[in-house]
Design a protein around this motif. Structure first.
Motif, PDB file in Angstrom:
ATOM      1  N   LEU A 316      -8.344 -11.021  27.383  1.00  0.00           N
ATOM      2  CA  LEU A 316      -9.414 -11.606  26.568  1.00  0.00           C
ATOM      3  C   LEU A 316      -9.965 -12.867  27.217  1.00  0.00           C
ATOM      4  O   LEU A 316     -11.186 -13.037  27.362  1.00  0.00           O
ATOM      5  N   TRP A 317      -9.088 -13.760  27.624  1.00  0.00           N
ATOM      6  CA  TRP A 317      -9.546 -15.051  28.162  1.00  0.00           C
ATOM      7  C   TRP A 317     -10.092 -14.926  29.572  1.00  0.00           C
ATOM      8  O   TRP A 317     -10.936 -15.716  29.987  1.00  0.00           O
ATOM      9  N   VAL A 318      -9.647 -13.908  30.324  1.00  0.00           N
ATOM     10  CA  VAL A 318     -10.273 -13.635  31.618  1.00  0.00           C
ATOM     11  C   VAL A 318     -11.733 -13.233  31.402  1.00  0.00           C
ATOM     12  O   VAL A 318     -12.637 -13.685  32.117  1.00  0.00           O
ATOM     13  N   SER A 319     -11.963 -12.382  30.404  1.00  0.00           N
ATOM     14  CA  SER A 319     -13.338 -11.948  30.130  1.00  0.00           C
ATOM     15  C   SER A 319     -14.220 -13.113  29.682  1.00  0.00           C
ATOM     16  O   SER A 319     -15.428 -13.103  29.915  1.00  0.00           O
ATOM     17  N   VAL A 320     -13.621 -14.136  29.078  1.00  0.00           N
ATOM     18  CA  VAL A 320     -14.386 -15.304  28.642  1.00  0.00           C
ATOM     19  C   VAL A 320     -14.694 -16.228  29.810  1.00  0.00           C
ATOM     20  O   VAL A 320     -15.852 -16.532  30.109  1.00  0.00           O
ATOM     21  N   PHE A 321     -13.645 -16.686  30.499  1.00  0.00           N
ATOM     22  CA  PHE A 321     -13.833 -17.745  31.496  1.00  0.00           C
ATOM     23  C   PHE A 321     -14.299 -17.228  32.857  1.00  0.00           C
ATOM     24  O   PHE A 321     -15.023 -17.930  33.564  1.00  0.00           O
ATOM     25  N   LYS A 322     -13.895 -16.008  33.214  1.00  0.00           N
ATOM     26  CA  LYS A 322     -14.326 -15.474  34.505  1.00  0.00           C
ATOM     27  C   LYS A 322     -15.648 -14.726  34.397  1.00  0.00           C
ATOM     28  O   LYS A 322     -16.553 -14.913  35.212  1.00  0.00           O
ATOM     29  N   ALA A 323     -15.768 -13.886  33.369  1.00  0.00           N
ATOM     30  CA  ALA A 323     -16.949 -13.023  33.258  1.00  0.00           C
ATOM     31  C   ALA A 323     -18.079 -13.689  32.468  1.00  0.00           C
ATOM     32  O   ALA A 323     -19.165 -13.920  33.007  1.00  0.00           O
ATOM     33  N   ALA A 324     -17.834 -14.047  31.204  1.00  0.00           N
ATOM     34  CA  ALA A 324     -18.909 -14.532  30.332  1.00  0.00           C
ATOM     35  C   ALA A 324     -19.400 -15.925  30.729  1.00  0.00           C
ATOM     36  O   ALA A 324     -20.597 -16.154  30.907  1.00  0.00           O
ATOM     37  N   LEU A 325     -18.471 -16.865  30.887  1.00  0.00           N
ATOM     38  CA  LEU A 325     -18.860 -18.247  31.188  1.00  0.00           C
ATOM     39  C   LEU A 325     -18.955 -18.526  32.679  1.00  0.00           C
ATOM     40  O   LEU A 325     -19.612 -19.498  33.087  1.00  0.00           O
ATOM     41  N   ALA A 326     -18.302 -17.698  33.483  1.00  0.00           N
ATOM     42  CA  ALA A 326     -18.305 -17.854  34.945  1.00  0.00           C
ATOM     43  C   ALA A 326     -17.937 -19.275  35.372  1.00  0.00           C
ATOM     44  O   ALA A 326     -18.606 -19.884  36.209  1.00  0.00           O
ATOM     45  N   TRP A 327     -16.867 -19.790  34.808  1.00  0.00           N
ATOM     46  CA  TRP A 327     -16.392 -21.124  35.195  1.00  0.00           C
ATOM     47  C   TRP A 327     -15.944 -21.117  36.658  1.00  0.00           C
ATOM     48  O   TRP A 327     -15.505 -20.082  37.175  1.00  0.00           O
ATOM     49  N   PRO A 328     -16.005 -22.273  37.317  1.00  0.00           N
ATOM     50  CA  PRO A 328     -15.452 -22.383  38.681  1.00  0.00           C
ATOM     51  C   PRO A 328     -13.968 -22.019  38.677  1.00  0.00           C
ATOM     52  O   PRO A 328     -13.252 -22.296  37.710  1.00  0.00           O
ATOM     53  N   THR A 329     -13.512 -21.438  39.752  1.00  0.00           N
ATOM     54  CA  THR A 329     -12.135 -20.960  39.840  1.00  0.00           C
ATOM     55  C   THR A 329     -11.123 -22.060  39.547  1.00  0.00           C
ATOM     56  O   THR A 329     -10.120 -21.831  38.862  1.00  0.00           O
ATOM     57  N   ALA A 330     -11.375 -23.257  40.047  1.00  0.00           N
ATOM     58  CA  ALA A 330     -10.441 -24.372  39.861  1.00  0.00           C
ATOM     59  C   ALA A 330     -10.189 -24.665  38.394  1.00  0.00           C
ATOM     60  O   ALA A 330      -9.082 -25.075  38.005  1.00  0.00           O
ATOM     61  N   ALA A 331     -11.211 -24.483  37.556  1.00  0.00           N
ATOM     62  CA  ALA A 331     -11.075 -24.741  36.120  1.00  0.00           C
ATOM     63  C   ALA A 331     -10.726 -23.491  35.342  1.00  0.00           C
ATOM     64  O   ALA A 331     -10.004 -23.540  34.333  1.00  0.00           O
ATOM     65  N   ALA A 332     -11.222 -22.340  35.789  1.00  0.00           N
ATOM     66  CA  ALA A 332     -11.050 -21.104  35.024  1.00  0.00           C
ATOM     67  C   ALA A 332      -9.591 -20.657  34.980  1.00  0.00           C
ATOM     68  O   ALA A 332      -9.095 -20.235  33.920  1.00  0.00           O
ATOM     69  N   ILE A 333      -8.890 -20.729  36.100  1.00  0.00           N
ATOM     70  CA  ILE A 333      -7.503 -20.241  36.129  1.00  0.00           C
ATOM     71  C   ILE A 333      -6.622 -21.002  35.145  1.00  0.00           C
ATOM     72  O   ILE A 333      -5.947 -20.385  34.304  1.00  0.00           O
ATOM     73  N   PRO A 334      -6.595 -22.355  35.171  1.00  0.00           N
ATOM     74  CA  PRO A 334      -5.771 -23.046  34.172  1.00  0.00           C
ATOM     75  C   PRO A 334      -6.282 -22.865  32.750  1.00  0.00           C
ATOM     76  O   PRO A 334      -5.484 -22.827  31.802  1.00  0.00           O
ATOM     77  N   ALA A 335      -7.605 -22.733  32.568  1.00  0.00           N
ATOM     78  CA  ALA A 335      -8.142 -22.519  31.223  1.00  0.00           C
ATOM     79  C   ALA A 335      -7.661 -21.194  30.656  1.00  0.00           C
ATOM     80  O   ALA A 335      -7.283 -21.099  29.474  1.00  0.00           O
ATOM     81  N   ILE A 336      -7.673 -20.152  31.476  1.00  0.00           N
ATOM     82  CA  ILE A 336      -7.171 -18.838  31.045  1.00  0.00           C
ATOM     83  C   ILE A 336      -5.702 -18.948  30.650  1.00  0.00           C
ATOM     84  O   ILE A 336      -5.277 -18.429  29.605  1.00  0.00           O
ATOM     85  N   ALA A 337      -4.916 -19.636  31.484  1.00  0.00           N
ATOM     86  CA  ALA A 337      -3.482 -19.762  31.213  1.00  0.00           C
ATOM     87  C   ALA A 337      -3.219 -20.564  29.948  1.00  0.00           C
ATOM     88  O   ALA A 337      -2.375 -20.191  29.116  1.00  0.00           O
ATOM     89  N   VAL A 338      -3.927 -21.671  29.767  1.00  0.00           N
ATOM     90  CA  VAL A 338      -3.713 -22.528  28.588  1.00  0.00           C
ATOM     91  C   VAL A 338      -4.090 -21.790  27.311  1.00  0.00           C
ATOM     92  O   VAL A 338      -3.343 -21.800  26.320  1.00  0.00           O
ATOM     93  N   CYS A 339      -5.245 -21.134  27.303  1.00  0.00           N
ATOM     94  CA  CYS A 339      -5.680 -20.413  26.099  1.00  0.00           C
ATOM     95  C   CYS A 339      -4.744 -19.247  25.784  1.00  0.00           C
ATOM     96  O   CYS A 339      -4.436 -18.982  24.621  1.00  0.00           O
ATOM     97  N   THR A 340      -4.289 -18.565  26.823  1.00  0.00           N
ATOM     98  CA  THR A 340      -3.325 -17.479  26.621  1.00  0.00           C
ATOM     99  C   THR A 340      -2.035 -18.031  26.024  1.00  0.00           C
ATOM    100  O   THR A 340      -1.473 -17.455  25.077  1.00  0.00           O
ATOM    101  N   PHE A 341      -1.567 -19.146  26.544  1.00  0.00           N
ATOM    102  CA  PHE A 341      -0.334 -19.772  26.073  1.00  0.00           C
ATOM    103  C   PHE A 341      -0.454 -20.152  24.599  1.00  0.00           C
ATOM    104  O   PHE A 341       0.430 -19.853  23.786  1.00  0.00           O
ATOM    105  N   VAL A 342      -1.551 -20.795  24.240  1.00  0.00           N
ATOM    106  CA  VAL A 342      -1.744 -21.235  22.853  1.00  0.00           C
ATOM    107  C   VAL A 342      -1.797 -20.031  21.910  1.00  0.00           C
ATOM    108  O   VAL A 342      -1.175 -20.025  20.836  1.00  0.00           O
ATOM    109  N   CYS A 343      -2.525 -18.985  22.298  1.00  0.00           N
ATOM    110  CA  CYS A 343      -2.609 -17.782  21.464  1.00  0.00           C
ATOM    111  C   CYS A 343      -1.237 -17.141  21.288  1.00  0.00           C
ATOM    112  O   CYS A 343      -0.906 -16.653  20.190  1.00  0.00           O
TER     113      CYS A 343
END
Length: 362
Positions: A316-343
């Motif tokens: 789910l969070w890969v589809s948000v930060f990598k696909a939909a929002l297209a965040w830079p890799t440096a920010a997207a990878i930890p964002a995916i991990a943090v959101c996954t962790f919280v969920c």
């Protein structure tokens, strides 16, 4: 049993690192939006090369940390406990949730089209052999089960072994961790050939080495806080640098690469990963709190269920930060991990409120 505070922190840290590893895999091994690394890898650009190397490489201590924590708590087995009692207690805790999630990963993705009926049936019919196709992270359960099976066998030796004898075992284990590099650059070694995989140090290799290392640290390592800090930092920095660079120097962007070759330094039983893991463990052992903070203790308690379910949230969070929002890799990878962790924290906590939740999340 009294809680060992620093182990609770390690469980949480290692659990998050697992999610960071799998978030990173979407930037070098993925074909779709929520795939993990496969037999072949492909990096789009230099930015992905850098940040995948850093995030994923540093996180490679995650699995060995879990192994050391389990061994630190469980070996040697209690003298009054029989092998049957040990197996029953350990496996009643880990096996029901493991089996339930095997079935869930084989069926639930049908609902959102990630699996078709034929693939789901194949996964279900092969659960007695291996993990489902969309649950590659469950590979970890098999070496963990193997270690649990072996603990009653090795416990009598650990009870009577001297520090010197354990150092001898650990020394052979460390030599065995060089074998992946020997195989890569020099070929078969120490008796290996196409009809024999059992090299000279086979029985001192693998995760058993982490088990003995954990016991040695707990029983024989009487270092001061200052020495643990110095050596822990040195091992962590050196291990992290070697692990990160082992990927970075081979990862050529725009070229399809063989994943096992690319990840040769990311195997969990390589010398650099042992150094990284041991250093981090020593640093965490500096924590001297009398009691675990409630939030830390609660997340630590939920960590097994979080590990089991996290791939459901990761996509789910890969589809948000990598696909939909297209965040830079440096920010997207930890964002995916943090959101996954919280969920995962929230979901496992809610499940824990249900009757019989221990059969689902441990």
């Amino acid at each position: 049993m009294k809680r060992i505070v620093f182990l609770d922190y390690i469980r949480i840290f290692a659990c998050f690192l697992v999610m960071l590893v799998h978030a990173s895999e979407n930037y070098y091994g993925a074909i779709g939006a929520s795939d993990m690394a496969g037999p072949q890898s492909f990096l789009l650009n230099e930015t992905d090369r850098l940040w995948v190397s850093v995030y994923d490489g540093f996180s490679r201590m995650s699995v060995p940390l879990f192994m050391i924590v389990s061994a630190y708590l469980l070996v040697p087995m209690k003298r009054e406990q029989s092998s049957g009692q040990f197996y029953r207690k350990r496996f009643m805790r880990i096996m029901p949730p493991f089996l339930i999630f095997m079935v869930l990963y084989s069926t639930l993705p049908l609902l959102w089209g990630q699996l078709d009926g034929a693939s789901a049936w194949h996964d279900l019919s092969h659960l007695w052999l291996n993990f489902p196709s969309l649950a590659g992270h469950l590979w970890f359960m098999y070496p963990l089960i193997s270690l649990y099976l072996f603990i009653p066998v090795i416990s009598p030796w650990l009870e009577r072994a001297s520090a010197r004898e354990e150092r001898f075992f650990i020394g052979l284990f460390l030599i065995s961790t060089c074998l992946p590099f020997l195989n890569r650059w020099l070929g078969d070694a120490w008796g290996q050939c196409f009809w024999n995989e059992y090299h000279a140090l086979w029985y001192f290799s693998g995760y058993l080495g982490y088990l003995v290392l954990a016991h040695y640290i707990r029983v024989h390592l009487a270092w001061s806080q200052a020495r643990r800090l110095r050596i822990g930092l040195l091992l962590t920095v050196a291990g992290a640098a070697a692990t990160i660079l082992s990927f970075y120097v081979q990862a050529t962007p725009g070229v399809v690469l063989d994943t096992p070759t690319l990840e040769v330094g990311w195997s969990f039983c390589t010398l650099n990963c042992v150094a990284l893991t041991t250093g981090a463990f020593l640093l965490f052992s500096l924590i001297r709190q009398e009691r675990t903070p409630h939030l830390v203790a609660e997340i630590s308690r939920l960590s097994y269920g979080m590990y089991l379910m996290h791939i459901f949230w990761l996509g789910l969070w890969v589809s948000v930060f990598k696909a939909a929002l297209a965040w830079p890799t440096a920010a997207a990878i930890p964002a995916i991990a943090v959101c996954t962790f919280v969920c995962c924290v929230v979901a496992t906590k809610l499940i824990s409120l249900l009757p019989g939740s221990k059969w689902i999340i441990g």
